[in-house]
Design a protein around this motif. Structure first.
Motif, PDB file in Angstrom:
ATOM      1  N   LEU A  42       0.808  -1.213   0.000  1.00 45.42           N
ATOM      2  CA  LEU A  42       0.000   0.000   0.000  1.00 45.42           C
ATOM      3  C   LEU A  42       0.845   1.269   0.000  1.00 45.42           C
ATOM      4  O   LEU A  42       0.365   2.328  -0.399  1.00 45.42           O
ATOM      5  N   ASP A  43       2.097   1.167   0.430  1.00 45.54           N
ATOM      6  CA  ASP A  43       2.990   2.328   0.440  1.00 45.54           C
ATOM      7  C   ASP A  43       3.725   2.523  -0.886  1.00 45.54           C
ATOM      8  O   ASP A  43       4.337   3.558  -1.092  1.00 45.54           O
ATOM      9  N   SER A  44       3.692   1.538  -1.770  1.00 47.23           N
ATOM     10  CA  SER A  44       4.398   1.663  -3.051  1.00 47.23           C
ATOM     11  C   SER A  44       3.424   1.391  -4.195  1.00 47.23           C
ATOM     12  O   SER A  44       3.282   0.271  -4.634  1.00 47.23           O
ATOM     13  N   PRO A  45       2.742   2.449  -4.660  1.00 45.50           N
ATOM     14  CA  PRO A  45       1.747   2.266  -5.717  1.00 45.50           C
ATOM     15  C   PRO A  45       2.372   1.777  -7.026  1.00 45.50           C
ATOM     16  O   PRO A  45       3.452   2.198  -7.409  1.00 45.50           O
ATOM     17  N   VAL A  46       1.681   0.850  -7.647  1.00 45.82           N
ATOM     18  CA  VAL A  46       2.088   0.302  -8.928  1.00 45.82           C
ATOM     19  C   VAL A  46       0.891   0.443  -9.852  1.00 45.82           C
ATOM     20  O   VAL A  46      -0.222   0.060  -9.501  1.00 45.82           O
ATOM     21  N   VAL A  47       1.094   1.006 -11.046  1.00 48.64           N
ATOM     22  CA  VAL A  47      -0.001   1.158 -11.990  1.00 48.64           C
ATOM     23  C   VAL A  47      -0.247  -0.183 -12.667  1.00 48.64           C
ATOM     24  O   VAL A  47       0.665  -0.828 -13.163  1.00 48.64           O
ATOM     25  N   ASP A  48      -1.506  -0.593 -12.665  1.00 55.43           N
ATOM     26  CA  ASP A  48      -1.904  -1.848 -13.287  1.00 55.43           C
ATOM     27  C   ASP A  48      -2.662  -1.522 -14.571  1.00 55.43           C
ATOM     28  O   ASP A  48      -3.777  -1.016 -14.531  1.00 55.43           O
ATOM     29  N   ASP A  49      -2.051  -1.797 -15.716  1.00 60.70           N
ATOM     30  CA  ASP A  49      -2.669  -1.482 -16.999  1.00 60.70           C
ATOM     31  C   ASP A  49      -3.950  -2.264 -17.238  1.00 60.70           C
ATOM     32  O   ASP A  49      -4.769  -1.876 -18.063  1.00 60.70           O
ATOM     33  N   ASP A  50      -4.136  -3.382 -16.524  1.00 64.22           N
ATOM     34  CA  ASP A  50      -5.339  -4.189 -16.690  1.00 64.22           C
ATOM     35  C   ASP A  50      -6.519  -3.656 -15.886  1.00 64.22           C
ATOM     36  O   ASP A  50      -7.652  -4.055 -16.115  1.00 64.22           O
ATOM     37  N   SER A  51      -6.254  -2.768 -14.916  1.00 60.22           N
ATOM     38  CA  SER A  51      -7.329  -2.219 -14.107  1.00 60.22           C
ATOM     39  C   SER A  51      -8.027  -1.090 -14.857  1.00 60.22           C
ATOM     40  O   SER A  51      -7.376  -0.308 -15.538  1.00 60.22           O
ATOM     41  N   PRO A  52      -9.338  -1.001 -14.720  1.00 64.80           N
ATOM     42  CA  PRO A  52     -10.048   0.112 -15.361  1.00 64.80           C
ATOM     43  C   PRO A  52      -9.509   1.440 -14.851  1.00 64.80           C
ATOM     44  O   PRO A  52      -9.352   1.623 -13.650  1.00 64.80           O
ATOM     45  N   GLY A  53      -9.177   2.322 -15.746  1.00 66.17           N
ATOM     46  CA  GLY A  53      -8.677   3.638 -15.363  1.00 66.17           C
ATOM     47  C   GLY A  53      -7.235   3.638 -14.895  1.00 66.17           C
ATOM     48  O   GLY A  53      -6.750   4.630 -14.391  1.00 66.17           O
ATOM     49  N   GLY A  54      -6.512   2.525 -15.041  1.00 64.94           N
ATOM     50  CA  GLY A  54      -5.118   2.453 -14.628  1.00 64.94           C
ATOM     51  C   GLY A  54      -4.934   2.657 -13.144  1.00 64.94           C
ATOM     52  O   GLY A  54      -4.006   3.305 -12.705  1.00 64.94           O
ATOM     53  N   GLU A  55      -5.842   2.116 -12.342  1.00 66.73           N
ATOM     54  CA  GLU A  55      -5.783   2.291 -10.898  1.00 66.73           C
ATOM     55  C   GLU A  55      -4.559   1.609 -10.305  1.00 66.73           C
ATOM     56  O   GLU A  55      -3.967   0.734 -10.913  1.00 66.73           O
ATOM     57  N   SER A  56      -4.224   2.005  -9.084  1.00 68.49           N
ATOM     58  CA  SER A  56      -3.122   1.368  -8.374  1.00 68.49           C
ATOM     59  C   SER A  56      -3.436  -0.099  -8.132  1.00 68.49           C
ATOM     60  O   SER A  56      -4.573  -0.462  -7.899  1.00 68.49           O
ATOM     61  N   ALA A  57      -2.409  -0.907  -8.165  1.00 68.39           N
ATOM     62  CA  ALA A  57      -2.558  -2.327  -7.879  1.00 68.39           C
ATOM     63  C   ALA A  57      -1.430  -2.748  -6.965  1.00 68.39           C
ATOM     64  O   ALA A  57      -0.417  -2.082  -6.861  1.00 68.39           O
ATOM     65  N   SER A  58      -1.608  -3.884  -6.316  1.00 72.90           N
ATOM     66  CA  SER A  58      -0.564  -4.374  -5.430  1.00 72.90           C
ATOM     67  C   SER A  58       0.591  -4.938  -6.238  1.00 72.90           C
ATOM     68  O   SER A  58       0.395  -5.410  -7.358  1.00 72.90           O
ATOM     69  N   PRO A  59       1.817  -4.909  -5.695  1.00 80.16           N
ATOM     70  CA  PRO A  59       2.948  -5.483  -6.404  1.00 80.16           C
ATOM     71  C   PRO A  59       2.813  -6.997  -6.528  1.00 80.16           C
ATOM     72  O   PRO A  59       2.020  -7.623  -5.832  1.00 80.16           O
ATOM     73  N   ASP A  60       3.599  -7.603  -7.383  1.00 74.85           N
ATOM     74  CA  ASP A  60       3.516  -9.021  -7.686  1.00 74.85           C
ATOM     75  C   ASP A  60       3.488  -9.956  -6.491  1.00 74.85           C
ATOM     76  O   ASP A  60       2.754 -10.935  -6.532  1.00 74.85           O
ATOM     77  N   PRO A  61       4.235  -9.722  -5.399  1.00 71.58           N
ATOM     78  CA  PRO A  61       4.225 -10.706  -4.319  1.00 71.58           C
ATOM     79  C   PRO A  61       2.835 -10.999  -3.750  1.00 71.58           C
ATOM     80  O   PRO A  61       2.588 -12.067  -3.261  1.00 71.58           O
ATOM     81  N   LEU A  62       1.910 -10.050  -3.824  1.00 70.02           N
ATOM     82  CA  LEU A  62       0.591 -10.269  -3.259  1.00 70.02           C
ATOM     83  C   LEU A  62      -0.436 -10.707  -4.295  1.00 70.02           C
ATOM     84  O   LEU A  62      -1.588 -10.896  -3.980  1.00 70.02           O
ATOM     85  N   ARG A  63      -0.032 -10.862  -5.539  1.00 68.45           N
ATOM     86  CA  ARG A  63      -0.980 -11.184  -6.594  1.00 68.45           C
ATOM     87  C   ARG A  63      -1.069 -12.680  -6.861  1.00 68.45           C
ATOM     88  O   ARG A  63      -1.778 -13.102  -7.750  1.00 68.45           O
ATOM     89  N   GLY A  64      -0.356 -13.479  -6.113  1.00 63.25           N
ATOM     90  CA  GLY A  64      -0.460 -14.921  -6.263  1.00 63.25           C
ATOM     91  C   GLY A  64       0.286 -15.479  -7.454  1.00 63.25           C
ATOM     92  O   GLY A  64       0.088 -16.611  -7.847  1.00 63.25           O
ATOM     93  N   LYS A  65       1.184 -14.703  -8.043  1.00 64.21           N
ATOM     94  CA  LYS A  65       1.984 -15.199  -9.157  1.00 64.21           C
ATOM     95  C   LYS A  65       3.108 -16.078  -8.626  1.00 64.21           C
ATOM     96  O   LYS A  65       3.539 -15.926  -7.496  1.00 64.21           O
ATOM     97  N   PRO A  66       3.616 -16.988  -9.453  1.00 70.53           N
ATOM     98  CA  PRO A  66       4.720 -17.842  -8.998  1.00 70.53           C
ATOM     99  C   PRO A  66       5.930 -17.025  -8.587  1.00 70.53           C
ATOM    100  O   PRO A  66       6.223 -15.987  -9.171  1.00 70.53           O
TER     101      PRO A  66
END
Length: 71
Positions: A42-66
């Motif tokens: 939450l302290d390091s905003p990352v723009v997620d191109d897949d989110s509507p409006g380019g909203e902030s998204a969590s970094p990869d460690p919390l997204r369940g990716k390998p």
């Protein structure tokens, strides 16, 4: 009035295992590790191109990716 909130959270088993391993390596409880990772995310905003409006998204460690670290 409490300054903490309790939640019930369902996690995929693989993500739970990764969190437990990371908490153990960082010498934290599982709860403390999750709180730490959420605070960092939450302290390091990352723009997620897949989110509507380019909203902030969590970094990869919390997204369940390998995990990309070497085995």
């Amino acid at each position: 009035m409490s300054t903490e909130k309790r939640i019930s959270l369902r996690l995929p088993a693989e993500l739970h295992e990764r969190l437990v391993a990371r908490a153990t390596a960082d010498r934290r409880s599982l709860n403390s590790e999750i709180v730490y990772l959420l605070e960092v995310a939450l302290d390091s905003p990352v723009v997620d191109d897949d989110s509507p409006g380019g909203e902030s998204a969590s970094p990869d460690p919390l997204r369940g990716k390998p995990d990309s670290s070497p085995a």
